[in-house]
Design a protein around this motif. Structure first.
Motif, short mmCIF file in Angstrom:
data_model
loop_
_atom_site.label_atom_id
_atom_site.label_comp_id
_atom_site.label_asym_id
_atom_site.label_seq_id
_atom_site.Cartn_x
_atom_site.Cartn_y
_atom_site.Cartn_z
N LEU A 40 0.83 -1.21 0.00
CA LEU A 40 0.00 0.00 0.00
C LEU A 40 0.86 1.26 0.00
O LEU A 40 0.54 2.25 -0.66
N PHE A 67 0.64 3.29 -3.42
CA PHE A 67 -0.51 4.09 -2.99
C PHE A 67 -1.01 5.03 -4.09
O PHE A 67 -2.21 5.10 -4.37
N SER A 68 -0.09 5.77 -4.72
CA SER A 68 -0.50 6.75 -5.74
C SER A 68 -1.19 6.07 -6.92
O SER A 68 -2.23 6.54 -7.40
N TYR A 103 -4.50 4.63 -5.70
CA TYR A 103 -5.45 5.72 -5.46
C TYR A 103 -6.05 6.21 -6.78
O TYR A 103 -7.22 6.57 -6.86
N GLU A 104 -5.23 6.17 -7.82
CA GLU A 104 -5.68 6.61 -9.14
C GLU A 104 -6.64 5.60 -9.77
O GLU A 104 -7.64 5.97 -10.40
N SER A 115 -8.11 2.51 -8.17
CA SER A 115 -9.18 1.95 -7.33
C SER A 115 -9.17 2.60 -5.95
O SER A 115 -8.85 1.95 -4.95
N PRO A 116 -9.52 3.88 -5.87
CA PRO A 116 -9.46 4.58 -4.57
C PRO A 116 -10.42 4.01 -3.52
O PRO A 116 -10.14 4.06 -2.33
N LYS A 117 -11.55 3.43 -3.99
CA LYS A 117 -12.53 2.89 -3.05
C LYS A 117 -12.04 1.62 -2.36
O LYS A 117 -12.62 1.20 -1.34
N ILE A 171 -9.00 1.22 -1.06
CA ILE A 171 -8.04 1.54 0.01
C ILE A 171 -8.65 1.39 1.40
O ILE A 171 -8.02 0.76 2.27
#
Length: 349
Positions: free
Chosen positions: A140, A144-145, A148-149, A151-153, A155
């Motif tokens: 993660l 992360f970046s 996040y781009e 599949s942000p949901k 996380i």
């Protein structure tokens, strides 16, 4: 004595027949897709999957040895290897219900007390889950970046998975090492169990729980041993998590290794908390959810099946061979005992 030996022979033969029947059923239903995929896989990829799957079991054997060796000096890495495969076999045969019991029973056969076997099993599970958390958090952080781009949901679900897995670890530690919990259980049992037979049973359980706590404390107090066991568990997961990349890179040479590795670690930790549709395993659902957008449905399913072969089917097959050899020895031993008794009976006559 003679009838007892014959009973054991028929019992072991019957047990083998049941095992074979269940295996045929499982292979025909649950594992047929995996074996069909093996037929379509290049020999090089399949060989690498087998190598990494076996190496995982070897490292797993070493990690088990580091725990069990504290209580049985003769317990070797080889014993640890076959412990893992033995458990994998009974996990399939019992459809998951006999996993923990089979591990405890294997330790008992190797000379550990039941309480020690439970303690080793608990620590084995704790260290595995700690390693799962370690790789998920690391993945993660590094991805992360990108994550996040794309599949942000997902996380928050990963974080929930980490937290819930941490709570499971804490619960196992409390249950296996807390003297306060043991005292509460004793007070509760003394209050509600008045019959002598029940109280005697409670006393026996109390002794087992005390021995279990002593077993767990023995290793927990040894920080260097804890770090070593944790290290082996971190290393062993490397060999499982790299399998999807080995499978996918053949058709997707530009696929990012760290991304595939991280996705696999996320699938493992999310599989315990993610709600899934009926008939689909949690790990399979999360894995496909993550990998389909990356490599497409066909290749995602192929990599999943081969991952399942290396991590699930391969140790099961090794465990099956081990159990068959073990049962064969038991049957031969009982046959020898029956023949010996028969000779002694004839000599007496």
């Amino acid at each position: 004595m003679k009838s007892n030996s014959k009973t054991k022979i028929f019992f072991n033969i019957g047990l083998l027949a049941i095992f074979i029947g269940v295996i045929i059923y499982v292979m025909d239903n649950s594992l047929s897709d995996i074996f069909a995929q093996l037929m379509e896989t290049s020999w090089l990829v399949l060989l690498l999957v087998i190598i990494f799957g076996v190496v995982y079991q070897l490292v797993e054997g070493r990690s088990i040895k580091e725990i069990a060796g504290h209580f049985q000096k003769d317990f070797s890495s080889k014993d640890g290897f076959f412990t893992s495969c033995y458990v994998a076999f009974y996990r399939v045969i019992s459809f998951g219900t006999g996993t923990l019991l089979s591990e405890i029973y294997f330790y008992k056969k190797k000379g550990l007390a039941v309480s020690q076997g439970i303690g080793v099993t608990a620590l084995h599970m704790i260290m595995y889950k700690l390693a799962v958390i370690f790789w998920a958090i690391l993945g993660l952080i590094f991805q992360f970046s990108l994550f996040y781009e794309r599949s942000p949901k997902m996380i928050p679900f990963i974080l929930i998975g980490v937290i819930l897995t941490g709570m499971i670890i804490l619960s196992l530690l409390v249950l296996s090492s807390s003297i306060n919990l043991q005292i509460i259980l004793i007070i509760w049992a003394n209050k509600f169990f008045k019959r002598k037979a029940l109280r005697d049973w409670v006393d026996k359980c109390n002794l087992q729980i005390y021995s279990l706590r002593e077993t767990v404390q023995t290793i927990i107090k040894d920080r260097s041993a804890m770090l070593l066991i944790f290290g082996w568990n971190v290393v062993k997961l490397l060999f499982w998590y790299v399998i999807p990349y080995i499978v996918l890179v053949e058709n997707h040479p530009t696929v990012d290794f760290l991304l595939v590795f991280s996705f696999t670690s996320f699938a493992v930790i999310l599989s315990g908390v993610f709600p899934t549709p009926a008939g689909i395993g949690p790990f399979e659902f999360v894995y496909l959810l993550l990998f389909k957008p990356l490599v497409g449905t066909v290749d995602a399913v192929s990599s999943l099946l081969l991952y399942r072969f290396g991590s699930f089917v391969l140790p099961f097959l090794i465990g099956f061979i081990f159990v068959v050899i073990e049962k064969r020895r038991e049957i031969q031993s009982e046959l020898h005992a029956v023949r010996k008794e028969k000779r002694e009976t004839l000599e007496d006559d």
